[in-house]
Design a protein around this motif. Sequence first.
Motif, PDB file in Angstrom:
ATOM      1  N   PRO A 182      45.990  41.784  45.974  1.00  0.00           N
ATOM      2  CA  PRO A 182      45.129  40.593  45.940  1.00  0.00           C
ATOM      3  C   PRO A 182      43.648  40.887  45.783  1.00  0.00           C
ATOM      4  CG  PRO A 182      45.927  41.005  48.151  1.00  0.00           C
ATOM      5  CD  PRO A 182      46.685  41.928  47.260  1.00  0.00           C
ATOM      6  N   GLU A 183      43.209  42.121  46.087  1.00  0.00           N
ATOM      7  CA  GLU A 183      41.790  42.453  45.983  1.00  0.00           C
ATOM      8  C   GLU A 183      41.395  42.949  44.599  1.00  0.00           C
ATOM      9  OE1 GLU A 183      39.699  41.681  48.386  1.00  0.00           O
ATOM     10  OE2 GLU A 183      41.488  40.863  49.373  1.00  0.00           O
ATOM     11  N   THR A 184      42.351  43.019  43.689  1.00  0.00           N
ATOM     12  CA  THR A 184      42.048  43.483  42.332  1.00  0.00           C
ATOM     13  C   THR A 184      41.086  42.522  41.639  1.00  0.00           C
ATOM     14  OG1 THR A 184      44.211  44.547  42.151  1.00  0.00           O
ATOM     15  CG2 THR A 184      43.052  44.076  40.091  1.00  0.00           C
ATOM     16  N   PRO A 185      40.053  43.036  40.981  1.00  0.00           N
ATOM     17  CA  PRO A 185      39.100  42.164  40.285  1.00  0.00           C
ATOM     18  C   PRO A 185      39.790  41.297  39.226  1.00  0.00           C
ATOM     19  CG  PRO A 185      38.239  44.390  40.450  1.00  0.00           C
ATOM     20  CD  PRO A 185      39.672  44.459  40.889  1.00  0.00           C
ATOM     21  N   ALA A 186      39.317  40.071  39.101  1.00  0.00           N
ATOM     22  CA  ALA A 186      39.862  39.141  38.118  1.00  0.00           C
ATOM     23  C   ALA A 186      38.735  38.249  37.603  1.00  0.00           C
ATOM     24  CB  ALA A 186      40.977  38.295  38.735  1.00  0.00           C
ATOM     25  N   ALA A 187      38.934  37.723  36.422  1.00  0.00           N
ATOM     26  CA  ALA A 187      37.954  36.800  35.850  1.00  0.00           C
ATOM     27  C   ALA A 187      38.688  35.761  35.006  1.00  0.00           C
ATOM     28  CB  ALA A 187      36.924  37.542  35.000  1.00  0.00           C
ATOM     29  N   VAL A 188      38.158  34.562  34.990  1.00  0.00           N
ATOM     30  CA  VAL A 188      38.652  33.511  34.106  1.00  0.00           C
ATOM     31  C   VAL A 188      37.547  33.213  33.100  1.00  0.00           C
ATOM     32  CG1 VAL A 188      39.208  31.057  33.941  1.00  0.00           C
ATOM     33  CG2 VAL A 188      40.293  32.455  35.696  1.00  0.00           C
ATOM     34  N   VAL A 189      37.896  33.267  31.828  1.00  0.00           N
ATOM     35  CA  VAL A 189      36.936  32.948  30.771  1.00  0.00           C
ATOM     36  C   VAL A 189      37.412  31.686  30.066  1.00  0.00           C
ATOM     37  CG1 VAL A 189      35.744  33.742  28.711  1.00  0.00           C
ATOM     38  CG2 VAL A 189      36.390  35.391  30.479  1.00  0.00           C
ATOM     39  N   THR A 203      38.672  37.714  42.582  1.00  0.00           N
ATOM     40  CA  THR A 203      39.796  38.637  42.742  1.00  0.00           C
ATOM     41  C   THR A 203      41.083  37.854  42.503  1.00  0.00           C
ATOM     42  OG1 THR A 203      40.116  38.179  45.097  1.00  0.00           O
ATOM     43  CG2 THR A 203      38.497  39.883  44.510  1.00  0.00           C
ATOM     44  N   LEU A 204      42.183  38.568  42.425  1.00  0.00           N
ATOM     45  CA  LEU A 204      43.464  37.874  42.276  1.00  0.00           C
ATOM     46  C   LEU A 204      43.738  36.946  43.458  1.00  0.00           C
ATOM     47  CD1 LEU A 204      45.939  40.501  40.757  1.00  0.00           C
ATOM     48  CD2 LEU A 204      45.198  38.328  39.759  1.00  0.00           C
ATOM     49  N   GLY A 205      43.127  37.254  44.598  1.00  0.00           N
ATOM     50  CA  GLY A 205      43.350  36.429  45.768  1.00  0.00           C
ATOM     51  C   GLY A 205      42.607  35.116  45.764  1.00  0.00           C
ATOM     52  N   ASP A 206      41.492  35.027  45.010  1.00  0.00           N
ATOM     53  CA  ASP A 206      40.704  33.786  45.069  1.00  0.00           C
ATOM     54  C   ASP A 206      40.357  33.167  43.717  1.00  0.00           C
ATOM     55  OD1 ASP A 206      38.622  35.356  44.019  1.00  0.00           O
ATOM     56  OD2 ASP A 206      37.584  35.557  45.934  1.00  0.00           O
ATOM     57  N   ILE A 207      40.697  33.846  42.613  1.00  0.00           N
ATOM     58  CA  ILE A 207      40.248  33.356  41.307  1.00  0.00           C
ATOM     59  C   ILE A 207      40.861  32.009  40.939  1.00  0.00           C
ATOM     60  CG2 ILE A 207      42.021  34.530  39.910  1.00  0.00           C
ATOM     61  CD1 ILE A 207      38.265  34.214  39.061  1.00  0.00           C
ATOM     62  N   ALA A 208      42.109  31.748  41.348  1.00  0.00           N
ATOM     63  CA  ALA A 208      42.738  30.471  41.016  1.00  0.00           C
ATOM     64  C   ALA A 208      41.999  29.315  41.677  1.00  0.00           C
ATOM     65  CB  ALA A 208      44.205  30.480  41.438  1.00  0.00           C
ATOM     66  N   ALA A 209      41.626  29.486  42.942  1.00  0.00           N
ATOM     67  CA  ALA A 209      40.889  28.440  43.652  1.00  0.00           C
ATOM     68  C   ALA A 209      39.513  28.234  43.032  1.00  0.00           C
ATOM     69  CB  ALA A 209      40.758  28.800  45.128  1.00  0.00           C
ATOM     70  N   LYS A 210      38.849  29.319  42.646  1.00  0.00           N
ATOM     71  CA  LYS A 210      37.534  29.209  42.023  1.00  0.00           C
ATOM     72  C   LYS A 210      37.608  28.480  40.677  1.00  0.00           C
ATOM     73  CE  LYS A 210      35.252  33.226  44.115  1.00  0.00           C
ATOM     74  NZ  LYS A 210      34.577  34.526  43.859  1.00  0.00           N
ATOM     75  N   ALA A 211      38.637  28.780  39.908  1.00  0.00           N
ATOM     76  CA  ALA A 211      38.809  28.108  38.611  1.00  0.00           C
ATOM     77  C   ALA A 211      39.093  26.624  38.808  1.00  0.00           C
ATOM     78  CB  ALA A 211      39.935  28.773  37.826  1.00  0.00           C
ATOM     79  N   ARG A 212      39.903  26.320  39.809  1.00  0.00           N
ATOM     80  CA  ARG A 212      40.219  24.913  40.099  1.00  0.00           C
ATOM     81  C   ARG A 212      38.961  24.154  40.519  1.00  0.00           C
ATOM     82  NH1 ARG A 212      43.812  25.868  43.456  1.00  0.00           N
ATOM     83  NH2 ARG A 212      42.633  25.562  45.389  1.00  0.00           N
ATOM     84  N   GLU A 213      38.134  24.761  41.346  1.00  0.00           N
ATOM     85  CA  GLU A 213      36.884  24.134  41.773  1.00  0.00           C
ATOM     86  C   GLU A 213      35.948  23.893  40.597  1.00  0.00           C
ATOM     87  OE1 GLU A 213      35.328  26.748  44.703  1.00  0.00           O
ATOM     88  OE2 GLU A 213      36.937  26.358  46.156  1.00  0.00           O
TER      89      GLU A 213
END
Length: 254
Positions: A182-189, A203-213
């Motif tokens: 879950p701590e692996t870096p991730a990005a949504v473009v 990160t994989l742990g929080d990127i989905a929530a950030k994209a949704r926001e």
Amino acid sequence: MKVYFVGAGPGDPELITVKGRRLLGEAGVIIYAGSLVNPEILKYAAPGAVRYDSASLTLEEVLAIIRRAIAGGQVVVRLHTGDPSLYGAIQEQMDALERMGIPYEIVPGVSSYAAAAAAIGREYTLPGVSQTLILTRRGGRTPVPEMESLTELSRHRASLCLFLSSQSLAAATAELASGYGPETPAAVVYKASWPEEKVIRGTLGDIAAKAREAGIERTALLLVGDFLAGDYKRSRLYDPAFSHGYRGARNNNG
């Protein structure tokens, strides 16, 4: 006369190839994926070209348009987003054209995965980090082979770019985290290279929530891997101590 499958690029009208732009200006008929292709690219079309948006068409309807155009002696451009070889559904079109005896040619384009890397200013293949890039999508109405599930692919921990999965980002990141962590870096473009391009990092742990926001639900790529952050080794190609066919090894004094 011929059908040209042309990659329109990721969105920026200037990222279409020189050849693709020329063919748009020569085509009598243009069939474009209106739901994905930036309409600004159509400014390169000849004024008299007949345009068809394929978003609401079936394969059979597209083929009928092509058949009529070729019979009428017109050049046809089938304009696909990015590079047509990736999720372009062109194989079934090419096979049908071969059965009808209609010649075709593929004109590659700049894929959105390349535009996404440019947007975040990172290289997918870093020495000592990853020398492999996985391009994939999550299974949905179109399934993926079991061995290509995100859970299986995550075990490689290679650099990864996920297409066509923005609407199931939470599920996708959970599956990927099983191998990457879950701590692996991730990005949504979002809409790479478009004027409204947006980059979300996490990160994989929080990127989905950030994209949704941020209100991102479609037309976005998920990038995953340690290439997004952290240390890497210098390329040996430009290391003065490394020799190759075009340059001998040098000492630190040149």
